[in-house]
Scaffold this active site. Structure first.
Site, mmCIF file in Angstrom:
data_model
loop_
_atom_site.group_PDB
_atom_site.id
_atom_site.type_symbol
_atom_site.label_atom_id
_atom_site.label_comp_id
_atom_site.label_asym_id
_atom_site.label_seq_id
_atom_site.Cartn_x
_atom_site.Cartn_y
_atom_site.Cartn_z
ATOM 1 N N ASN A 192 43.472 34.282 33.190
ATOM 2 C CA ASN A 192 42.583 33.605 34.135
ATOM 3 C C ASN A 192 42.000 32.410 33.482
ATOM 4 O O ASN A 192 41.295 32.618 32.629
ATOM 5 C CB ASN A 192 41.518 34.806 34.581
ATOM 6 C CG ASN A 192 40.787 33.992 35.787
ATOM 7 O OD1 ASN A 192 40.640 33.046 36.156
ATOM 8 N ND2 ASN A 192 40.406 35.107 36.894
ATOM 9 N N CYS A 235 42.373 34.104 39.632
ATOM 10 C CA CYS A 235 42.854 35.325 39.827
ATOM 11 C C CYS A 235 43.630 35.588 41.251
ATOM 12 O O CYS A 235 44.674 36.141 41.240
ATOM 13 C CB CYS A 235 41.615 36.233 40.078
ATOM 14 S SG CYS A 235 40.488 36.229 41.099
ATOM 15 N N HIS A 288 37.488 38.897 43.922
ATOM 16 C CA HIS A 288 38.332 38.891 42.771
ATOM 17 C C HIS A 288 39.550 39.680 43.344
ATOM 18 O O HIS A 288 39.475 40.274 44.364
ATOM 19 C CB HIS A 288 37.721 40.106 41.615
ATOM 20 C CG HIS A 288 38.817 40.246 40.406
ATOM 21 N ND1 HIS A 288 39.318 39.066 39.888
ATOM 22 C CD2 HIS A 288 39.442 41.278 39.919
ATOM 23 C CE1 HIS A 288 40.019 39.675 39.027
ATOM 24 N NE2 HIS A 288 40.193 40.927 39.080
ATOM 25 N N ASP A 323 46.118 43.098 36.933
ATOM 26 C CA ASP A 323 44.986 42.483 37.399
ATOM 27 C C ASP A 323 44.390 41.559 35.878
ATOM 28 O O ASP A 323 44.286 41.934 35.256
ATOM 29 C CB ASP A 323 43.783 43.552 37.191
ATOM 30 C CG ASP A 323 42.509 43.177 37.713
ATOM 31 O OD1 ASP A 323 42.191 41.914 37.733
ATOM 32 O OD2 ASP A 323 41.577 43.929 37.561
#
Length: 1145
Positions: free
Chosen positions: A200, A205, A452, A469
């Site tokens: 990131n 994200c 997020h 993630d």
């Protein structure tokens, strides 16, 4: 904030400091034995729930005479817990309450556990007034209890009328949720899952989740690999190559992959990487860009083949034979979430038939107004179906965007042929089976203002789901990937005195909580207890779904291997990987090695006057050796001999030293004893800093044949000096050489040698200067040739600059006649990139200026470059280093003293300035207020933009008087007014006496117009109302009112019907009968239309007499917007609050 009703455990309170229960006044105290503690139970009980509520009833509360009191032990998640309270406060006037690990003293070394929990004192009279506070904590041996020292005031607790103490009984509750802790930093995604994540960059994200989804569509990945690129392309300047590089690394790397090359290829800067955008918007922009890049290549049409479907918009008359159809393509479908329980309900709503009847009849060609059916049906669906869920919408009542967190289900298999193909048009190919299987779920966790993104993906459509993630990839089960992303409310089960839940950590608002949400995973809930519901809203839910058609999955989920990757790309990326591995190895072994940087006269000759001007060398550009620390230095000298061809006996090494004036010079030669030491020992002697580098200067003496000869012996009386030669005519400085001189000698004795170095005649007269320092200012002083070197305070490593006398420089006029003036110029030299304010992304020209230039100097040079006679017409604007845009306010005339001040933004320095050319001098302009006014002619359909400049103390009346001299009026006595218009609504009529200084035309449009005669003669029962044009956006049957066109005022008379008003409106707007027949008329309040009948009395709907603030109620004219879009420069704000997604390259 104190919650008055039982809250979900995932709310973080911020009303006080959360601390362990430390006894502040008396220090640590021994634990007190309690009569009511529970008996010991096995801590490994596997049937214990991961989340539970424990209720503790404490009798005879006011008569407790103990400082602290523990509850009985209870179990949550297989762990022992208890509540600790201080009935009279932990040295505060509040009840103190904590959650405690009951068996902390007996647990093994290094134990830890994480829990989210809330503590509450129950109000036994009115439960809604119960006081509850919640938090989370990582419990360990040092912090085995955690909670609230000031939970509630003792006076409030002990007041019987308050309801917290009834019959001297206090009821305390603890809601505890235990989560399994996964070490985020040690997790090896490749080892655990076979896949790697993406790093990131700050707020990317949303991009990472989309890129992972696209990467795991192998057909798409293969097409990207086959896009033509060459070995000469640079990833930062080529989107295809950057995407190929990224996909290759995702496929073959063992660690997470950076996306900086890709975002650079987009033309993004750091500011863009820290600006979170919408994943749906990025998907569309990226696919459009790739579609364009694929044109004319072997993979042309791939985006359409994968993602493009078609639907048919139709309107079909009921009573006559007439049908209008329009075929449209789509790459994704936006589905309603609000009011729909699942994907099928959304599709039902998508194809829902709307009846056009009554006031809403359809105007059919040659048939007039007709009752009709309007709807959408699908002609074909794409192999890869992207469904964008409309989780965000505009709330008209609250006048803000909101997130829809409603429960919304989506199936693992989606059958779009259901109910005999109800979604398909008559033209659809029914032989194609539209049965889809779910490939990926993109999740948004958070609210409307931020959050997020992450993705659940089945790369091979197997039963194994993976969560991507950012950098971390984990295996997940189908329940977490599907059911837990439906959104809605989480149901918690209460049984006896306990509470069970499978709940998630809501943590989008704070970054560290967001990190915890990635780390923590909850064990399965324990079933089998009597229960009652307890609910809270889930803020993490599916935002985008990707389905792959069953009949195409073998084609889409294809094999992608190295033969699909261009050879030059494989070679390039393998080389990058090898270099990365080598650096990694070197880093791991760095403690065993020393880097020795060896500067020679050749380096000084190559760098001075080109790369550097001050001091002697840039050590980053000299040869370096990576040497094991235990190697003897004398052995290293043999390596030097091989590298440079200098025999060991002809080498003399000098140590460098940083002086107090921040210069860096050779300080002293190594001694024989030092050269006998190891490299590591020598580095420690030479460099007290913690760097692993040893910097040396290699002194070599060359004979006439340029071969090394023995070095002269260096005594304490000798001084090692370096010399630079300056040519004032050519404005050049170069390295001339070095000499060993006697400290008692005089400069006059070496003039012949210096002339020989410079190529001058032996008896040439030359001036000498000592280069002393250059920070913060240049210090370069003349040397008196009559004094000795010692008297001139010269020492080893000093630099002498010499030149022909400035007055003898060929008789030419020189800009910098001597060394000090030239070095001062070089020190302050600044190349500035100038950009036109209108094209703020593009460098237009470069100017070499001095940091010491004042305002007048800078604008004069810019004016000269632009060919302007009057520099005062140049206005400059500084650069914002963070947003990479011009600052909102320009630089005032002579408002900044020096160029260096113009280039500083907070603690950062830039080399960019923006300019604009004004039509009047800036000093004159600054005394004036400039307004851009759009004048609407009373009888002609034309709008002219006029720039009005008046003294700042002028009034709106002055603006109107000035405007009258510039415009054509319908008659000489016409009166004008000035309006404030924003988004096609009138917000203000400016009073004539209002000062213009504070009027802002950067965001609003200022409109001037003649006041109609009927408004001047308005009757006592008449109304002056707002009239706006509008359309209804019914895409996917979600109605939204959108205003367009020019708003205006209209006088309506008492008792006047809509039919009467329409006559006047048609005449005023000059709309043809056929077109006007299609228009509909509505009273709108707060954006909601209420359609009017011909006989309705219009004035009865409008109660307000004034027009100020009346824009929320208006007469709406609904019709299609056929007018060309008009944009006013006055209404364009160059500094938007949030930029749309753009890919520039």
């Amino acid at each position: 904030m104190t919650l008055m009703t039982p809250p979900p455990l995932d709310r973080q309170e911020d009303d006080e400091m959360l601390v362990p229960h430390t006894d502040f006044a008396n220090g640590p105290q021994p634990m007190e034995a309690q009569a009511d503690t529970a008996t010991t139970v096995d801590a490994q009980a596997v049937d214990d729930p991961p989340s539970a509520r424990f209720t503790w009833t404490i009798e005879n509360f006011s008569r407790l005479n103990t400082k602290r009191l523990y509850s009985e032990v209870f179990y949550v998640g297989g762990y022992k817990w208890r509540i600790l309270i201080f009935p009279k406060g932990n040295n505060v006037e509040h009840l103190s309450m904590y959650l405690d690990v009951a068996d902390a003293t007996t647990l093994p070394y290094g134990w830890s556990r994480y829990a989210q929990f809330s503590l509450a004192v129950v109000n036994q009279i009115h439960s809604k007034y119960s006081i509850r506070k919640d938090t989370q904590h990582q419990f360990n041996a040092r912090e085995s209890d955690w909670g609230f020292t000031s939970f509630m005031l003792l006076g409030e607790l002990y007041d019987p009328s308050r309801g917290y103490l009834v019959n001297d009984t206090c009821v305390v509750e603890a809601d505890v949720a235990v989560r399994r802790v996964v070490d985020y930093w040690s997790h090896d995604s490749k080892k655990e899952t076979g896949y790697v994540g993406l790093k990131n960059q700050g707020a990317t994200c949303y991009m990472n989740s989309l890129l992972q989804t696209l990467y795991h569509i192998p057909y798409f990945r293969k097409a990207v690999y086959h896009m033509p690129t060459t070995e000469n392309d640079m990833p930062s300047g080529s989107i295809p190559l950057a995407l190929q590089s990224l996909f290759y690394k995702l496929q073959y790397s063992d660690t997470s992959v950076a996306t900086k090359e890709l975002t650079k290829s987009f033309g993004w800067d750091t500011y863009d990487s820290f600006m979170q955008h919408d994943v749906q918007e990025l998907n569309r922009v990226l696919c459009e860009k790739l579609e364009d890049k694929m044109k004319g290549t072997v993979v042309e049409g791939t985006i359409q083949q994968l993602f493009e479907g078609h639907h048919m918009n139709y309107i079909e008359c009921i009573n006559v034979e007439y049908k209008s159809t329009r075929k449209e393509s789509f790459y994704d479908l936006q589905l309603d979430v609000k009011g729909c329980r699942d994907v099928y309900a959304s599709f039902d709503k998508y194809v829902e038939v709307e009846r056009l009847e009554g006031d809403n009849k359809y105007h059919a060609e040659q048939h007039g107004l007709q009752d009709a059916r309007k709807g959408v049906l699908f002609i074909d669906f794409p192999p890869v179906l992207q469904l964008q869920l409309k989780r965000f919408e505009y709330d008209f009542m609250r006048d803000t965007m909101v997130k829809i967190n409603d429960r919304y289900e989506f199936p693992l298999q989606l059958d779009l042929d259901r109910e005999n193909g109800k979604y398909l048009s008559p033209d659809a190919d029914r032989s194609v089976r539209n049965l889809y299987t779910l490939h990926s779920v993109l999740v948004h966790s958070g609210g409307v203002h931020g959050g997020h993104y992450y993705a659940y993906i089945r790369p091979t459509l197997s039963d194994q789901w993976l969560k991507f993630d950012d950098e971390r990839v984990t295996k997940e089960d189908i329940k977490r990937a599907l059911e837990e992303q439906y959104g809605g409310e989480e149901e918690v089960l209460v049984f006896r005195s306990l509470l069970v839940s499978s709940f998630e950590l809501i943590s989008c608002l704070l970054a560290f909580l967001m990190l915890l949400s990635n780390i923590l995973q909850l064990p399965h809930a324990n079933p089998g207890f009597n229960n009652s519901p307890f609910k809270f809203t889930k803020y993490s839910n599916a935002y985008m779904l990707v389905y792959i058609r069953e009949s195409d999955k073998d084609k889409i989920i294809c094999n992608v291997d190295e033969k699909d990757i261009a050879e030059h790309l494989r070679i390039r990326l393998k080389k990058e990987q090898e270099e990365k591995e080598q650096k990694k190895k070197e880093k791991a072994e760095a403690h065993l090695y020393t880097i020795i940087k060896v500067a020679r006269s050749e380096d000084l000759l190559q760098q001075i006057g080109k790369d550097i001007y001050f001091d002697l060398v840039d050590h980053e550009k000299v040869p370096s050796f990576r040497i094991q620390k235990q190697m003897p230095f004398n052995l290293f000298k043999e390596d030097v001999a091989k590298e440079f061809g200098i025999p060991v006996q002809f080498q003399r090494f000098w140590l460098w030293a940083k002086r107090q004036n921040h210069t860096y010079r050779p300080n002293r030669p190594l001694t024989a004893q030092e050269e006998a030491q190891s490299v590591g020992q020598l580095r420690e002697v030479s460099n007290k800093a913690s760097t692993a580098e040893l910097k040396l200067f290699l002194e070599v003496e060359l004979g006439k044949d340029l071969r090394p000869i023995p070095l002269p012996v260096k005594t304490k009386e000798d001084i090692f000096l370096f010399f630079k030669l300056y040519d004032p005519v050519k404005e050049e400085l170069r390295y001339a050489g070095r000499l060993l001189v006697k400290s008692t000698g005089k400069p006059a004795e070496i003039l012949t040698k210096l002339n020989e170095m410079a190529g001058f005649a032996p008896d040439e007269d030359i001036d000498l200067f000592e280069e002393i320092k250059f920070e913060p200012n240049v210090m370069c002083e003349p040397i008196d040739k009559k004094y000795t070197f010692r008297a001139s305070q010269l020492e080893d490593g000093d630099i002498i600059c010499f030149q022909k006398p400035s007055q003898a420089a060929s008789g030419e006029q020189c800009r910098y006649p001597d060394v000090p003036s030239f070095l001062d110029y070089v020190h302050n030299r600044q190349v500035v990139r100038f950009r036109s304010l209108e094209k703020s992304k593009e460098d237009e020209f470069f100017l070499e200026l001095s940091k010491g230039h004042n305002y007048d100097d800078v604008v004069e040079r810019v004016a000269c470059r632009l060919g302007l006679d009057d520099p005062s017409k140049i206005r400059l604007t500084s650069h914002n280093c963070y947003s990479q845009q011009p600052k909102p306010q320009p630089i005032k005339y002579r408002g900044v003293d020096r160029l260096s001040d113009m280039l500083v933004h907070y603690n950062q320095t830039t080399d960019i300035l923006y300019y604009e050319v004004l039509d009047i001098p800036l000093p004159e302009l600054q005394g004036l207020k400039t307004l851009k006014v759009a004048f609407h002619h009373a009888t002609k359909d034309e709008v002219m933009i006029h720039t009005i400049r008046l003294p700042k103390q002028s009034t709106v009346g002055d603006v109107i008087n000035d405007l009258k001299t510039k415009v054509e009026l319908s008659h000489p006595d016409a009166e004008l007014r000035l309006l404030e218009v924003f988004y096609h609504k009138i917000y203000k009529i400016f009073p004539l006496n209002e000062k213009i200084e504070n009027i802002n035309d950067q965001y609003w449009t200022l409109r001037a117009e003649e006041i109609p005669e009927e408004e001047k003669n308005i009757g006592p029962h008449d109304r002056l109302i707002h009239v706006y044009h509008f359309t209804k956006d019914t895409a996917q049957n979600q109605v939204q009112v959108q205003n367009f066109g020019e708003p205006f005022f209209l006088v309506i008379h008492e008792g006047e019907t809509l039919a009467d008003v329409k006559v006047r409106l048609q005449k005023k707007l000059q709309v043809p009968d056929e077109e006007f027949a299609k228009w509909k008329f509505a009273f709108l309040s707060l954006g909601r239309p209420e359609y009017l009948q011909e006989s309705d009395i219009v004035s009865s709907r409008f109660q307000r007499r004034d027009v100020y603030g009346a824009w929320e109620q208006y007469l709406g004219l609904e019709h299609t917007d056929n007018a060309p879009k008009r944009s006013y420069a006055a209404n364009q704000n160059r500094h938007t609050f949030e930029k749309p997604v753009k890919i520039y390259n």
